[in-house]
Design a protein around this motif. Structure first.
Motif, PDB file in Angstrom:
ATOM      1  N   CYS A  72       0.825  -1.133  -0.433  1.00  0.00           N
ATOM      2  CA  CYS A  72       0.102  -0.583   0.039  1.00  0.00           C
ATOM      3  C   CYS A  72       0.745   0.931   0.183  1.00  0.00           C
ATOM      4  CB  CYS A  72      -0.935  -0.100   0.833  1.00  0.00           C
ATOM      5  SG  CYS A  72      -2.373  -1.688   1.004  1.00  0.00           S
ATOM      6  N   VAL A  73       2.242   0.936  -0.288  1.00  0.00           N
ATOM      7  CA  VAL A  73       3.161   2.161  -0.213  1.00  0.00           C
ATOM      8  C   VAL A  73       3.059   3.183   0.879  1.00  0.00           C
ATOM      9  CG1 VAL A  73       3.978   2.364  -2.562  1.00  0.00           C
ATOM     10  CG2 VAL A  73       1.699   3.195  -2.279  1.00  0.00           C
ATOM     11  N   THR A  74       2.802   2.713   2.024  1.00  0.00           N
ATOM     12  CA  THR A  74       2.447   3.795   3.234  1.00  0.00           C
ATOM     13  C   THR A  74       4.007   4.122   4.259  1.00  0.00           C
ATOM     14  OG1 THR A  74       0.738   2.592   3.713  1.00  0.00           O
ATOM     15  CG2 THR A  74       1.376   3.813   5.344  1.00  0.00           C
ATOM     16  N   GLY A  75       4.320   3.450   4.243  1.00  0.00           N
ATOM     17  CA  GLY A  75       5.692   3.095   5.743  1.00  0.00           C
ATOM     18  C   GLY A  75       5.922   3.088   6.428  1.00  0.00           C
ATOM     19  N   LEU A  76       4.896   2.874   7.147  1.00  0.00           N
ATOM     20  CA  LEU A  76       4.704   2.525   8.356  1.00  0.00           C
ATOM     21  C   LEU A  76       4.986   1.361   9.183  1.00  0.00           C
ATOM     22  CD1 LEU A  76       0.960   3.481   9.839  1.00  0.00           C
ATOM     23  CD2 LEU A  76       3.325   5.038  10.003  1.00  0.00           C
ATOM     24  N   ALA A  77       5.897   0.657  10.135  1.00  0.00           N
ATOM     25  CA  ALA A  77       6.962   0.285  10.188  1.00  0.00           C
ATOM     26  C   ALA A  77       6.569  -0.450  12.381  1.00  0.00           C
ATOM     27  CB  ALA A  77       7.922  -0.097   9.850  1.00  0.00           C
ATOM     28  N   THR A 414       4.000   3.319  16.847  1.00  0.00           N
ATOM     29  CA  THR A 414       3.101   1.910  15.975  1.00  0.00           C
ATOM     30  C   THR A 414       3.826   0.493  16.627  1.00  0.00           C
ATOM     31  OG1 THR A 414       3.177   3.644  14.174  1.00  0.00           O
ATOM     32  CG2 THR A 414       2.831   0.935  14.153  1.00  0.00           C
ATOM     33  N   ALA A 415       4.610   0.815  16.551  1.00  0.00           N
ATOM     34  CA  ALA A 415       5.301  -0.651  17.607  1.00  0.00           C
ATOM     35  C   ALA A 415       5.285  -1.034  18.565  1.00  0.00           C
ATOM     36  CB  ALA A 415       7.262  -0.867  17.423  1.00  0.00           C
ATOM     37  N   ASP A 416       4.899  -0.294  19.681  1.00  0.00           N
ATOM     38  CA  ASP A 416       3.817  -0.173  20.478  1.00  0.00           C
ATOM     39  C   ASP A 416       3.016  -0.575  21.140  1.00  0.00           C
ATOM     40  OD1 ASP A 416       7.186  -0.076  21.339  1.00  0.00           O
ATOM     41  OD2 ASP A 416       6.640   1.710  22.219  1.00  0.00           O
ATOM     42  N   LEU A 417       2.096  -0.321  19.753  1.00  0.00           N
ATOM     43  CA  LEU A 417       0.898  -0.374  19.671  1.00  0.00           C
ATOM     44  C   LEU A 417       0.311  -2.223  20.092  1.00  0.00           C
ATOM     45  CD1 LEU A 417      -0.768   1.740  17.141  1.00  0.00           C
ATOM     46  CD2 LEU A 417      -1.377   2.472  19.775  1.00  0.00           C
ATOM     47  N   ALA A 418      -1.021  -2.155  20.649  1.00  0.00           N
ATOM     48  CA  ALA A 418      -1.900  -3.260  20.829  1.00  0.00           C
ATOM     49  C   ALA A 418      -1.674  -4.299  19.656  1.00  0.00           C
ATOM     50  CB  ALA A 418      -2.856  -4.098  21.778  1.00  0.00           C
TER      51      ALA A 418
END
Length: 462
Positions: A72-77, A414-418
């Motif tokens: 989806c060419v977003t970039g969130l990791a 982002t990485a720490d979300l449930a």
């Protein structure tokens, strides 16, 4: 004696109607299924041990999140691209980005052709005049054109970046080429993945790194029809289509406004632009003004931005870039139509006009539908996460808008979300990438004509 019957007239048999194939009647379904299968395939590949930099670092959910973000060419990791993925894994991410970006540009352009075929002759002729960048039925030329534009921009950006990495940062030739190719593909496709743990913060004051990436982001975010028309008609701007004029105008306004906003809001912030000299501040401010075009690169620490800056960036991300391109959001053309409609209502103008062209009621309804449904998706997701998350509302809203608008900028949570919240972001990235395209095409293809109109009613507004 009964009168003789008139001679029977021969029955005129109408030609049998050709039944449209399911794929033609439901083009959005093909897009949704195709991208879904690509995400599944990318997830399976990223779960392989050979894709990991070390054992036990990546979970299946991490692989699913990364594959969705790349396609989806977003970039969130949720994991560090540098330390979590091996070279094989990074190449897989790059391939998914390229296929995802090329697929969106191609499918959006082909859908425009499909829609024009389904319209009446008069409307088709008008559409052909207003979208001179793509001809009716020219699917093959669209595919070749998108591939050519992608190759030229990505190759040019890769060469500049590779030379800079090799000469200024003493990177080996092979490493420099890899860095150049990866970041150029990621930039043109508005993905925002980087091969540095701090993204591009280490190059905040280097114009030979930031400017080529910013230019690739802007070009990719314009959309293929606009790019092709500007190239073909570069010396005759008066003959540009209405879509091209709106896209270029709104892009320029948002770039200047976004840059000025970031500079004004963050000039003295010690966590972002404060420590830089004047030249560095101007460059970093411009770079951060470009990135909400739905590319997730950052040359300053996004989590250290002021609350007002985060909210302003939310707005820029939600608007997004051009149609039929690699950018996300509701698109600048949609935003422009809504602005013009509001201005016409305030001034009492019965027609919504821009560049001597009147907007149809159908266009205005479609713009309102896309915008309001997008707002609903962002609000519902934000409320859902906020009710069971320890993070502040501005942080959650930023992540949600970034996911839905396929931007990739993050405040670092982002990485720490449930896991359940990460699944919500996955759904938002998928819906945000394909939703506006499929929704807009569905609204056009589902339009019907009635032989009657009901009596008009006027509820009180305001």
């Amino acid at each position: 004696m009964p009168a003789p019957r008139p001679p029977a007239t021969p029955r005129q048999h109408s030609a049998p109607r050709r039944r449209a194939r399911p794929g033609i009647r439901r083009p959005g379904r093909l897009i949704v299924v195709g991208f879904g299968l690509l995400i599944v395939l990318g997830t399976l590949v990223l779960t392989l041990p050979v894709a990991h930099a070390g054992p036990g670092r990546v979970t299946p959910l991490d692989a699913l999140f990364t594959a969705t973000s790349a396609v989806c060419v977003t970039g969130l990791a949720v994991v560090d691209t540098v330390t979590a993925w091996s070279v094989f894994g990074q190449v897989t991410i790059l391939v998914l980005i390229q296929i995802g970006g090329f697929g969106v540009m191609t499918l959006a352009s082909v859908l425009a052709l499909l829609i024009s075929r389904r319209l009446g002759l008069g409307t088709r002729l008008l559409a052909a005049a207003e979208t001179k960048s793509v001809g009716l039925g020219e699917v093959r030329s669209v595919l070749i054109g998108v591939a050519r534009v992608s190759l030229v921009v990505e190759a040019g950006t890769a060469v500049v970046l590779a030379l800079r990495f090799a000469t200024a940062y003493d990177e080996p030739i092979g490493r420099s080429l890899w860095l150049g190719v990866f970041h150029s593909v990621s930039a043109f496709n508005n993905a925002g993945f980087a091969l540095f743990s701090d993204n591009l913060i280490g190059f905040a004051t280097d114009p030979w790194i930031c400017l080529p990436i910013a230019v690739a982001v802007i070009v990719g975010g314009l959309g293929f029809p606009v790019i092709l028309e500007v190239v073909r008609q570069h010396n005759r701007p008066r003959r540009w289509s209405l879509h091209t004029k709106i896209t270029l105008l709104m892009t320029a306004v948002l770039l200047v406004g976004g840059t000025g906003f970031v500079l004004a809001a963050e000039w003295a912030n010690p966590g972002t632009l404060g420590p830089l000299d004047t030249g560095g501040k101007l460059l970093a401010g411009f770079f951060q003004g470009v990135m909400p075009r739905t590319a997730g690169f950052n040359s300053v620490d996004t989590s250290a931005m002021n609350t007002g800056t985060l909210l302003g960036t939310d707005i820029l991300m939600f608007i997004g870039g051009g149609s039929a391109g690699t950018a996300g959001g509701i698109k600048v053309a949609t935003f422009a139509v809504l602005l013009i409609a509001i201005y016409a209502e305030i001034t009492g103008d019965p027609d919504v006009t821009i560049f001597d062209r009147r907007m149809s009621a159908q266009t205005i309804r479609q713009a309102m539908s896309v915008a309001l449904l997008s707002v609903a998706a962002v609000v519902v997701a934000t409320l859902t996460i906020a009710m069971s998350s320890p993070y502040t509302l501005d942080q959650i809203l930023f992540e949600v808008v970034s996911a839905f608008a396929t931007v990739g900028l993050s405040t670092g949570i982002t990485a720490d979300l449930a896991p359940a919240h990460q699944l919500i972001l996955i759904a938002l990235m998928y819906a945000g990438r394909l939703g506006p395209i499929t929704l807009a095409s569905a609204l056009v293809l589902r339009e019907s004509h009635r032989l009657y109109r009901r009596a008009e009613g006027r509820p009180l507004i305001g």
